[in-house]
Design an enzyme around this catalytic site. Structure first.
Site, short mmCIF file in Angstrom:
data_model
loop_
_atom_site.label_atom_id
_atom_site.label_comp_id
_atom_site.label_asym_id
_atom_site.label_seq_id
_atom_site.Cartn_x
_atom_site.Cartn_y
_atom_site.Cartn_z
N PHE A 113 -43.97 -92.54 53.49
CA PHE A 113 -43.56 -92.85 52.12
C PHE A 113 -42.05 -92.89 52.06
O PHE A 113 -41.36 -92.29 52.90
CB PHE A 113 -44.11 -91.79 51.14
CG PHE A 113 -45.07 -92.36 50.13
CD1 PHE A 113 -46.36 -92.70 50.49
CD2 PHE A 113 -44.68 -92.56 48.82
CE1 PHE A 113 -47.25 -93.23 49.57
CE2 PHE A 113 -45.56 -93.09 47.89
CZ PHE A 113 -46.86 -93.42 48.26
N GLN B 92 -36.48 -93.01 36.62
CA GLN B 92 -36.80 -93.75 37.83
C GLN B 92 -37.52 -95.06 37.51
O GLN B 92 -38.46 -95.07 36.70
CB GLN B 92 -37.70 -92.92 38.75
CG GLN B 92 -38.06 -93.62 40.04
CD GLN B 92 -38.77 -92.70 41.00
OE1 GLN B 92 -39.99 -92.61 41.01
NE2 GLN B 92 -37.99 -91.98 41.81
N HIS C 86 -39.72 -97.65 39.35
CA HIS C 86 -40.48 -97.85 40.57
C HIS C 86 -40.33 -99.30 41.02
O HIS C 86 -40.48 -100.22 40.21
CB HIS C 86 -41.96 -97.52 40.33
CG HIS C 86 -42.75 -97.36 41.58
ND1 HIS C 86 -43.02 -98.42 42.44
CD2 HIS C 86 -43.35 -96.27 42.14
CE1 HIS C 86 -43.73 -97.98 43.46
NE2 HIS C 86 -43.96 -96.69 43.31
N LEU D 79 -48.54 -100.56 38.12
CA LEU D 79 -48.00 -100.07 39.38
C LEU D 79 -48.79 -100.53 40.59
O LEU D 79 -50.02 -100.47 40.61
CB LEU D 79 -47.96 -98.54 39.35
CG LEU D 79 -47.20 -97.88 40.51
CD1 LEU D 79 -45.73 -98.24 40.44
CD2 LEU D 79 -47.38 -96.37 40.46
N GLU E 107 -46.37 -97.31 46.30
CA GLU E 107 -45.52 -97.32 47.48
C GLU E 107 -46.35 -97.19 48.75
O GLU E 107 -45.88 -97.52 49.85
CB GLU E 107 -44.53 -96.15 47.37
CG GLU E 107 -43.36 -96.20 48.29
CD GLU E 107 -42.33 -95.16 47.87
OE1 GLU E 107 -41.83 -94.46 48.77
OE2 GLU E 107 -42.02 -95.07 46.67
N ARG F 71 -36.64 -94.82 46.13
CA ARG F 71 -36.98 -95.81 45.11
C ARG F 71 -35.77 -96.37 44.38
O ARG F 71 -35.76 -97.54 44.01
CB ARG F 71 -37.97 -95.19 44.12
CG ARG F 71 -39.34 -95.00 44.72
CD ARG F 71 -40.27 -94.26 43.79
NE ARG F 71 -41.60 -94.14 44.39
CZ ARG F 71 -42.58 -93.41 43.88
NH1 ARG F 71 -42.38 -92.73 42.75
NH2 ARG F 71 -43.75 -93.36 44.48
N HIS G 128 -40.88 -95.73 35.41
CA HIS G 128 -41.97 -94.99 36.05
C HIS G 128 -41.95 -93.49 35.80
O HIS G 128 -42.98 -92.90 35.53
CB HIS G 128 -41.91 -95.25 37.56
CG HIS G 128 -43.00 -94.61 38.35
ND1 HIS G 128 -44.34 -94.86 38.11
CD2 HIS G 128 -42.97 -93.73 39.39
CE1 HIS G 128 -45.08 -94.17 38.97
NE2 HIS G 128 -44.26 -93.47 39.74
N ARG H 167 -36.48 -89.07 42.17
CA ARG H 167 -37.63 -88.42 42.80
C ARG H 167 -38.14 -89.23 43.98
O ARG H 167 -38.26 -90.44 43.91
CB ARG H 167 -38.77 -88.25 41.78
CG ARG H 167 -40.03 -87.66 42.40
CD ARG H 167 -41.12 -87.44 41.38
NE ARG H 167 -41.63 -88.66 40.80
CZ ARG H 167 -42.46 -89.50 41.41
NH1 ARG H 167 -42.83 -89.30 42.66
NH2 ARG H 167 -42.91 -90.58 40.77
#
Length: 584
Positions: free
Chosen positions: A116, A240, A242, A252, A255, A286, A353, A394
């Site tokens: 990730f 954030q 995304h 979404l 990821e 991100r 996000h 994050r």
């Protein structure tokens, strides 16, 4: 009006709320109050995984996980919190496994792990497999598992009850928590719930933006209720975006797709992330990927007839691999865009996000009244809270970890406090402010529609306070918010009824969104630097001399009876890792 009494009341039934309820319910009489049926909470939309340094697939360690979290958060992370989260991550995953969560497995039967963004081995040497996952439905599985366990331990649930106020009372000159006021959607009745401990776990506020991965219900209720009652909000300017929302929709695509080998390409077919993050490429943090995508579009290399998105390419992956590891997100592409991911790249663009900021807490999840003092009996965990374990950005899979580690801590701490604390008397007519709020909106005639004001708010936030920001755009957003607040004060609801009046509650939620938008933009205007998810085009460098600090926003009353935002600051906790330039 009805009244209830519990030792511990938890507001919100997502992952953090139910993880707290599971712990508190085994130690004290516990209730969960939730605006949704628990298994519909937004944790169920989390797809990719929950990280922990299990080292089932590759060499890993909690120390490397901590470093990645601090670096990914652009060094605004409180490092004591990051150390706790990374250390307790392993038990958090194993606890869920023992409860029955069906993690994907390696051929030898251990929990499988995948890559990730931002998660590396040996302090950035290479991407590491750290995300434990259940296909691309990890959040859904966590939610179902925790709900089953809460039922097993006799936790009481008040489903479709909207908490609209927090009750405090003074004891020996100190403000203490006494309970909450809730509205029953089915009947329109007000309920006062007295409690020794209250845990806020109400999630985020993505609906302040138009293009968002968040559900319609994520309107920042917990943050705004606390803010209106004098609790500060920390680091709200950090939001954030995304990278991979379905273009034009914001839905979404996890990821996890890039973790399994999907590649971002521009209109020329170029794998453009090699220019922005030569080492981690598509699996950079991100904020880096989202800005790179937005920049490709701004510089004319976007795809599509309007050149307003980039492409997520899975066509080089085996269909069987896609079906096994990414069944939901590929179905989203087929359903919402009519794209076949086996043979066609998927149009994507950044989507709002996650709120890195929120209600400030200690590592024991106690809510802070200011930089030092806690509010006895009040706790918070999950996206509504700011511990601050995510700092300015994050890392993917740290959210599902956060809700489990700090949700568990919140439940234990709230039950321990309730076991020793005396009951706080309720003030006279604790429901009065809530009744006045609801009836004032219901009785107003011939005002503007709430939906029109909400749309205008979301459009100005998308245009002026999204991936790229500047003094000019932020001042425009602030002026728009002030104008929208005046319109809101004259707005009315069409439904005047009592039962299932979602029109009325959406009006209340819009008030929350306006409050939070003002805090977000005010903090962003003050922070004259670029850090993590906050990028100022007029101040493109990180400024550790002046802004290596947390923003604390307080609600103050104006002389004319209106409200304003007052900013203060709090130092970042640094234990081992000194700030350095982020390179990926």
């Amino acid at each position: 009006m009805q009244t209830h009494q519990y030792d511990v009341v938890i507001v919100g039934a997502g992952g953090a709320g139910m993880r707290a309820a599971l712990e508190a319910g085994q130690r004290a009489r516990t209730a969960v109050i939730t605006k949704l049926y628990p298994t519909r909470s937004h944790t169920g939309a989390a797809q990719g995984g929950m990280c922990a340094a299990l080292a089932n697939v590759e060499e890993d360690s909690p120390e490397w996980h901590t470093f990645d979290t601090v670096k990914g958060g652009d060094f605004l992370v409180d490092q004591d919190a990051a150390e706790i989260m990374a250390k307790e991550a392993i038990d958090a995953v194993l606890d869920l496994e023992k409860m029955g969560l069906p993690f994907n497995r390696t051929p030898d039967g251990t929990i499988d792990q995948r890559r990730f963004g931002g998660h590396t081995r040996n302090h950035g040497e290479a991407a590491v497999r750290r995300a434990c996952y259940s296909a691309d439905r990890t959040g859904h599985m966590i939610l179902q598992t925790l709900y089953q366990q809460c039922i097993k331990h006799n936790v009481d649930f008040f489903s479709e009850f909207y908490v609209l106020d927090l009750i405090f009372n003074e004891v020996d000159g100190e403000r203490r928590t006494a309970g909450v006021v809730a509205y029953d959607l089915a009947s329109g009745e007000i309920h006062v719930v007295r409690a020794k401990s209250v845990v806020f776990a109400t999630g985020g506020a993505g609906k302040v933006y138009k293009t968002t991965s968040n559900a319609h219900t994520l309107t920042g209720d917990g943050m705004a209720i606390a803010y209106r009652r004098g609790v500060p909000l920390e680091d709200m300017e950090f939001f954030q975006f995304h990278p991979t929302g379905l273009a034009g929709l914001g839905i979404l695509l996890s990821e996890a797709a890039r973790g399994e080998g999907a590649i971002l390409r521009n209109c020329d077919g170029e794998r453009f992330m090699e220019r922005y993050a030569p080492t981690l490429k598509d699996l950079a943090p991100r904020d880096v990927v989202a800005r790179a995508m937005a920049n490709e579009v701004r510089e004319g290399r976007g795809a599509g007839p309007n050149k307003d998105y980039v492409l997520l390419d899975l066509t080089h992956l085996e269909p069987a691999h896609i079906d096994a590891k990414l069944p939901d997100i590929t179905e989203f592409a087929r359903t919402y865009l009519g794209i076949e991911p086996y043979t066609e790249p998927v149009p994507v663009f950044p989507t709002a996000h996650y709120a890195m900021g929120g209600i400030p807490t200690t590592v024991e999840t106690e809510v802070l009244a200011d930089n030092e003092r806690v509010i006895p009996g009040m706790f918070a965990a999950g996206e509504v809270a700011c511990v601050s374990v995510h700092g300015a950005n994050r890392l993917g899979t740290n959210s599902l970890l956060d809700i489990n580690v700090f949700g568990r801590r919140a439940g234990i701490a709230a039950a321990a406090f309730a076991a020793k604390a005396p009951w706080v008397e309720l003030p006279e007519s604790p429901e009065a402010d809530t009744v006045a709020l609801l009836e004032g909106m219901r009785e107003r005639e011939d005002g503007e529609r709430i939906a029109d004001i909400r749309r205008a708010l979301q459009e100005t936030m998308d245009a002026n306070a999204q991936v790229f920001r500047s003094e000019a755009t932020l001042k425009q957003a602030l002026a728009d918010i002030a104008s929208l607040r005046e319109r809101y004060d004259r707005a009315s609801v069409q439904d005047k009824g009592r039962r299932f009046n979602t029109d009325l509650l959406e009006a209340v939620e819009l008030g929350f969104l306006l409050d939070l938008a003002e805090v977000i933009v005010t903090g962003a205007l003050e922070r004259k630097e670029s850090r993590g998810g906050h990028f100022r085009e007029d101040y493109q460098n990180r400024d550790d001399v002046n802004y290596m600090r947390h923003t604390m926003a307080y609600r103050t009353e104006n002389a004319d009876g209106g409200a304003a935002v007052r900013l203060d600051f709090k130092p970042v906790v640094v234990t081992r890792y000194q700030p350095m330039e982020r390179k990926f």
